[in-house]
Design a protein around this motif. Structure first.
Motif, short mmCIF file in Angstrom:
data_model
loop_
_atom_site.label_atom_id
_atom_site.label_comp_id
_atom_site.label_asym_id
_atom_site.label_seq_id
_atom_site.Cartn_x
_atom_site.Cartn_y
_atom_site.Cartn_z
N SER A 171 117.86 25.07 -3.83
CA SER A 171 116.62 25.58 -3.23
C SER A 171 116.09 26.82 -3.96
O SER A 171 115.12 27.43 -3.53
N ARG A 172 116.74 27.16 -5.07
CA ARG A 172 116.31 28.35 -5.81
C ARG A 172 114.85 28.24 -6.24
O ARG A 172 114.36 27.18 -6.59
N ARG A 173 114.17 29.35 -6.19
CA ARG A 173 112.78 29.39 -6.63
C ARG A 173 112.45 30.79 -7.11
O ARG A 173 113.17 31.75 -6.82
N SER A 174 111.35 30.90 -7.85
CA SER A 174 110.88 32.21 -8.27
C SER A 174 109.81 32.68 -7.30
O SER A 174 109.14 31.86 -6.67
N TYR A 175 109.65 33.98 -7.22
CA TYR A 175 108.60 34.57 -6.37
C TYR A 175 107.66 35.35 -7.29
O TYR A 175 108.02 36.41 -7.78
N ALA A 178 121.49 36.65 -16.28
CA ALA A 178 120.16 36.80 -15.68
C ALA A 178 119.88 35.69 -14.67
O ALA A 178 119.36 35.93 -13.58
N HIS A 179 120.24 34.45 -15.03
CA HIS A 179 120.01 33.33 -14.10
C HIS A 179 120.82 33.51 -12.81
O HIS A 179 120.29 33.33 -11.71
N VAL A 180 122.09 33.86 -12.98
CA VAL A 180 122.94 34.01 -11.79
C VAL A 180 122.45 35.19 -10.94
O VAL A 180 122.45 35.13 -9.71
N ALA A 221 112.59 37.19 -6.69
CA ALA A 221 112.72 37.58 -8.10
C ALA A 221 112.03 36.56 -8.98
O ALA A 221 111.91 35.38 -8.61
N MET A 222 111.57 37.02 -10.12
CA MET A 222 111.00 36.12 -11.12
C MET A 222 111.28 36.69 -12.51
O MET A 222 111.05 37.87 -12.77
N TRP A 223 111.80 35.83 -13.37
CA TRP A 223 112.09 36.21 -14.77
C TRP A 223 110.79 36.08 -15.55
O TRP A 223 110.17 35.00 -15.57
N ARG A 224 110.37 37.18 -16.18
CA ARG A 224 109.14 37.17 -16.98
C ARG A 224 109.43 37.73 -18.37
O ARG A 224 110.28 38.61 -18.52
N THR A 225 108.67 37.25 -19.32
CA THR A 225 108.79 37.78 -20.68
C THR A 225 107.41 38.21 -21.16
O THR A 225 107.00 39.34 -20.93
N GLY A 226 106.69 37.30 -21.80
CA GLY A 226 105.37 37.64 -22.36
C GLY A 226 105.48 37.84 -23.85
O GLY A 226 106.57 38.07 -24.39
N PRO A 227 104.33 37.76 -24.55
CA PRO A 227 104.34 37.78 -26.02
C PRO A 227 104.78 39.13 -26.62
O PRO A 227 105.10 39.19 -27.81
N LEU A 278 115.72 42.06 -26.31
CA LEU A 278 115.30 42.03 -24.92
C LEU A 278 114.98 40.59 -24.53
O LEU A 278 114.23 39.90 -25.24
N LEU A 279 115.55 40.12 -23.43
CA LEU A 279 115.30 38.74 -22.99
C LEU A 279 114.26 38.68 -21.88
O LEU A 279 114.05 37.62 -21.29
N GLY A 280 113.66 39.81 -21.56
CA GLY A 280 112.64 39.83 -20.51
C GLY A 280 113.09 40.69 -19.34
O GLY A 280 114.05 41.47 -19.46
N VAL A 317 107.14 25.19 -5.88
CA VAL A 317 106.45 23.96 -6.27
C VAL A 317 107.19 23.10 -7.30
O VAL A 317 106.70 22.04 -7.65
N ARG A 318 108.32 23.53 -7.81
CA ARG A 318 109.00 22.77 -8.87
C ARG A 318 109.36 21.37 -8.39
O ARG A 318 109.94 21.20 -7.33
N LEU A 319 108.99 20.35 -9.18
CA LEU A 319 109.31 18.98 -8.82
C LEU A 319 110.76 18.67 -9.16
O LEU A 319 111.31 19.24 -10.09
C1 LIG Z 1 113.52 33.44 -20.26
C2 LIG Z 1 112.41 33.15 -19.30
C3 LIG Z 1 111.20 33.79 -19.44
C4 LIG Z 1 110.12 33.51 -18.59
N1 LIG Z 1 108.94 34.18 -18.77
C5 LIG Z 1 107.90 33.90 -17.95
C6 LIG Z 1 106.66 34.60 -18.08
O1 LIG Z 1 106.52 35.50 -18.91
N2 LIG Z 1 105.65 34.26 -17.27
C7 LIG Z 1 105.78 33.26 -16.33
O2 LIG Z 1 104.81 32.97 -15.62
N3 LIG Z 1 106.96 32.61 -16.16
C8 LIG Z 1 108.01 32.90 -16.93
N4 LIG Z 1 109.20 32.25 -16.76
C9 LIG Z 1 109.29 31.17 -15.74
C10 LIG Z 1 109.46 31.73 -14.34
O3 LIG Z 1 110.57 32.63 -14.29
C11 LIG Z 1 109.68 30.58 -13.32
O4 LIG Z 1 110.87 29.88 -13.60
C12 LIG Z 1 108.52 29.63 -13.27
O5 LIG Z 1 107.37 30.30 -12.82
C13 LIG Z 1 108.78 28.41 -12.34
O6 LIG Z 1 109.04 28.82 -11.04
P1 LIG Z 1 110.39 28.38 -10.30
O7 LIG Z 1 111.50 29.15 -10.97
O8 LIG Z 1 110.18 28.72 -8.86
O9 LIG Z 1 110.56 26.90 -10.50
C14 LIG Z 1 110.29 32.55 -17.56
C15 LIG Z 1 111.55 31.94 -17.39
C16 LIG Z 1 112.60 32.23 -18.23
C17 LIG Z 1 113.93 31.56 -18.02
#
Ligand SMILES: Cc1cc2nc3c(=O)[nH]c(=O)nc-3n(C[C@H](O)[C@H](O)[C@H](O)COP(=O)(O)O)c2cc1C
Length: 184
Positions: free
Chosen positions: A12-16, A115-117, A129-135, A154-156, A171-173
């Motif tokens: 049931s894991r998801r990002s916020y 980071a995933h755990v 939580a939500m993992w983000r990076t960007g260019p 840096l991994l984000g 929303v992940r399928l």
């Molecule tokens: C290494 C890594 C970097 C990510 N960077 C971004 C990002 O910069 N922007 C973004 O919208 N999602 C990014 N994501 C994806 C989100 O963390 C997330 O997994 C995605 O929005 C899907 O949502 P869910 O995890 O609820 O399925 C990244 C995921 C990983 C593993």
């Protein structure tokens, strides 16, 4: 087997993407970091570290984003505000150790695993939580702000905050596992 707490948590894991201004304290985060450190780690090199960014540290990250970009005016303001989307950012840093036995990619896999755990543990503790990076994640100003060494990448950031009362469902399928699990 499918009713285990671990299965349920992972399944049931998801990002916020939107979180509130509430954040776990350092004391609350520390035991989660210790637990996340239990990921498989070839040679127990612990090739990773994390940095907390709270308060004005997030403004300094926004300024580094702008310095690394070609944005001006409104676009620059928008970019500068990106780290303010959560009250706590946990920078995930891969710190490659010198090893003849363990290749860099194996070490990076450990850092990513942590980071995933950690996102899973944060969610289990009631945080979003939500993992983000960007260019710009590997740009010089951003590297400098985080004080990265030559053997670090840096991994984000894990953007962490409170789960909003009105947040939308994830929303992940689901996947078709037969397609992903082949047999040699
Ligand atoms: C290494 C890594 C970097 C990510 N960077 C971004 C990002 O910069 N922007 C973004 O919208 N999602 C990014 N994501 C994806 C989100 O963390 C997330 O997994 C995605 O929005 C899907 O949502 P869910 O995890 O609820 O399925 C990244 C995921 C990983 C593993």
């Amino acid at each position: 087997m499918h009713s285990s707490a671990v299965f349920q948590a992972v399944n049931s894991r998801r990002s916020y993407s939107k979180v509130t201004a509430l954040a776990p304290t350092r004391a609350e985060v520390l035991p989660l970091v210790a637990a996340a450190a239990r990921v498989a780690d070839h040679g127990a090199l612990r090739p990773w570290r994390l940095l907390e960014l709270r308060g004005d540290a997030r403004d300094r990250l926004g300024a580094a984003f702008v310095a690394a970009s070609v944005c001006e005016g409104v676009e620059a303001l928008k970019l500068a505000g990106k780290p303010l989307r959560a009250p706590l950012l946990l920078a995930v840093i891969a710190s490659r150790r010198v090893s003849f036995k363990v290749a860099d990619w194996e070490q990076d896999a450990v850092a990513a695993g942590v980071a995933h755990v950690l996102t899973l543990l944060l969610e289990d503790a009631g945080w979003g939580a939500m993992w983000r990076t960007g260019p710009l994640v590997r740009s010089a100003p951003v590297r400098e702000l985080h004080g990265l060494g030559d053997d670090e990448e840096l991994l984000g950031w894990l953007y962490v905050g409170g789960v909003p009362a009105d947040c939308k469902p994830g929303v992940r399928l689901s996947i078709e596992p037969e397609e992903f699990l082949g047999v040699l």
